[in-house]
Enzyme design. Sequence first.
Site, mmCIF file in Angstrom:
data_model
loop_
_atom_site.group_PDB
_atom_site.id
_atom_site.type_symbol
_atom_site.label_atom_id
_atom_site.label_comp_id
_atom_site.label_asym_id
_atom_site.label_seq_id
_atom_site.Cartn_x
_atom_site.Cartn_y
_atom_site.Cartn_z
ATOM 1 N N ASP A 100 0.829 -1.203 0.000
ATOM 2 C CA ASP A 100 0.000 0.000 0.000
ATOM 3 C C ASP A 100 0.872 1.266 0.000
ATOM 4 O OD1 ASP A 100 -2.812 0.896 0.349
ATOM 5 O OD2 ASP A 100 -2.052 1.810 2.173
ATOM 6 N N GLU A 129 1.898 -0.389 -4.912
ATOM 7 C CA GLU A 129 0.897 0.612 -5.243
ATOM 8 C C GLU A 129 1.611 1.956 -5.130
ATOM 9 O OE1 GLU A 129 -3.185 2.801 -3.924
ATOM 10 O OE2 GLU A 129 -1.590 2.357 -2.524
HETATM 11 O O1 TEU Z 1 -4.608 4.024 -1.608
HETATM 12 C C1 TEU Z 1 -3.687 5.030 -1.810
HETATM 13 C C2 TEU Z 1 -4.158 6.343 -2.363
HETATM 14 O O2 TEU Z 1 -3.492 7.289 -2.171
HETATM 15 C C3 TEU Z 1 -5.344 6.554 -3.159
HETATM 16 O O3 TEU Z 1 -5.578 5.703 -4.178
HETATM 17 C C4 TEU Z 1 -6.556 6.849 -2.355
HETATM 18 O O4 TEU Z 1 -7.348 5.725 -2.273
HETATM 19 C C5 TEU Z 1 -7.355 7.967 -2.981
HETATM 20 O O5 TEU Z 1 -6.562 9.084 -3.043
HETATM 21 C C6 TEU Z 1 -8.595 8.242 -2.204
HETATM 22 O O6 TEU Z 1 -9.060 9.521 -2.368
HETATM 23 C C7 TEU Z 1 -4.304 3.030 -0.687
HETATM 24 C C8 TEU Z 1 -5.437 2.033 -0.596
HETATM 25 O O7 TEU Z 1 -5.586 1.379 -1.822
HETATM 26 C C9 TEU Z 1 -6.662 2.756 -0.152
HETATM 27 O O8 TEU Z 1 -7.786 1.947 -0.150
HETATM 28 C C10 TEU Z 1 -6.397 3.312 1.215
HETATM 29 O O9 TEU Z 1 -7.469 4.119 1.604
HETATM 30 C C11 TEU Z 1 -5.123 4.153 1.251
HETATM 31 O O10 TEU Z 1 -4.042 3.542 0.595
HETATM 32 C C12 TEU Z 1 -4.687 4.349 2.670
HETATM 33 O O11 TEU Z 1 -4.202 3.145 3.194
#
Ligand code: TEU
Length: 567
Positions: free
Chosen positions: A222, A287
């Site tokens: 993440d 990610e």
């Molecule tokens: O997501 C990281 C992230 O920065 C974005 O895709 C975020 O979901 C978006 O800006 C929302 O407005 C990861 C995870 O995939 C996400 O589900 C989590 O919320 C986030 O990290 C925090 O752990």
Amino acid sequence: MSSRESHGLLHPAGSPEDAWWRHAVIYQVYPRSFADADGDGVGDLAGVLSRLDHLTSLGVDALWLSPFYPSPQVDGGYDVSDYCGVDPVFGTLAGARHLVATAHERGLRVLVDLVPNHTSDAHPWFVAALASAPGSPERARYLFRDGRGDHGELPPNNWRSIFGGTAWARITEPDGTPGQWYLHLFDPHQPDLDWSNLQVRADFLDILRFWLDLGVDGFRVDVAHSMVKAEGLPDWDEPVRMIGGAEHSSPQEAPAPMFDQEGVHEIIRSWRRLLDSCPGERAMVAEAWVEPADRLARYVRPDEMHQTFNFPFLTAGWDAEALRKVIIDSYVADDAVGAATTWVLSNHDVVRHASRFGMPDPTGRPNGIGARDPQPDAALGLRRARAATTLMLALPGSAYLYQGEELGLPDHTTLDDDLRQDPTYRRTHGVELGRDGCRIPMPWSAGAPALGFSPTGRTWLPQPAMYHDLAVDRQDGHPGSTLELYRELLRVRRERGLGWGSLTWYAPLADRPDVLAFHNGEVLVIANLGTRPAPMPEDTHVLVSSTPEAPTDQIAPDTAVWLVSAS
Ligand code: TEU
């Protein structure tokens, strides 16, 4: 121009003997919304176990499980309070072990989610930090700082949270006085760890080891680009761009002080050494919302991650020129470091592609669609989504699918605002609707309570009426259904070796910028993203078409086909 390019060859072939992740199709399970075995309205690991047949009959190689760890569930489990356990809402650790073992017996690999940027504020590390004094080793795990202003009443810098509002929260010290501030790039319930702290690094190596010993095949990491922050936490005056879930600084400029810092790579290398020391082919996917492609490719150098998600592909919209550029940039950047390229169209953070591509502006990237917004054209969105997936699964490399896209599921675009749970909605005061619409419980059986998601009919978010006709049992065995299209695409992809294949642009359609056409081995792939038909090449026959009826003499707009020579 290299000889490779002069022949239209963009990406050379690999081999079926390559490591599994170089060509795997990986299915993302969002456990809360996949299948609920115990009937409490929230999906669980027993539910995943009971539906493994769905994944094997689909023909994917692996599944990635979004977080199922103990968590207050402020951010759908991305707020972890124990990295080595299972939240009772999802099951038990023994259940997780059993799920991994059973998936392996069925020939499926398993990736789990690693959330290293932040913990939950309920994590014992953070609870201990709050109970300890400023400057203590407990506080040093997180990014606590004194405030600015005469009385420390102003946040330490001007950073904004990705979920809206300031990125700092002020605590009350154990003696009851207003105290220090801590950084949270996401929700205040998700304090950022300080990765310059050696204890944090050591603890995470233990966490990785724990899951590797349990048998997982690797990790989806993440926000893998944000662990390290620039020295001194300098102010950042540029807006942190947030487009449909993406956040990054301008590609041409220095990275924002909270993203893509050089120190991140050292951490990734330490994890890679651990994975390489384990038997089997363990893999990590980052990610990382980093641009441009050659900057992102630094995360997949030979001693770093195995993959990164290809978000530029996901955000390119329904636009042939933009997609062509992403495809070229991705192969050029990844091939230069010897990495496998990945492809993705949907996940739990973005509006599903069946909805995005049905919007009046199919290149737009809304963060949620609500009842007051213009509604997507469901039929057009589905038609384009099927064509986009047909294009994606023909591209050499690895591909990620998000649960429900194999049914053509759209987002819930008329969800009641008072049911929204994504912290983004609250923190932006509704300016961004957030991601609940793409996280709706799966429809399995049209006639069953909660469409077969839960035996009691309970669901943590309601399913829209449209999901009834898209349920698995309404599509299973029905030629032309989206489910059967996905099965066929995955079967032919495997049979023809497209995942480890090559990409050579197809010259005869070079005068059609609205059409993407290439060979992957013997398969000719044509995707028409334009508004007028494209000619069907002579002496070919259709292996797979994104439309229920295979085209004969012309390829209609919003259609993709896989062709082979008829002779
Ligand atoms: O997501 C990281 C992230 O920065 C974005 O895709 C975020 O979901 C978006 O800006 C929302 O407005 C990861 C995870 O995939 C996400 O589900 C989590 O919320 C986030 O990290 C925090 O752990």
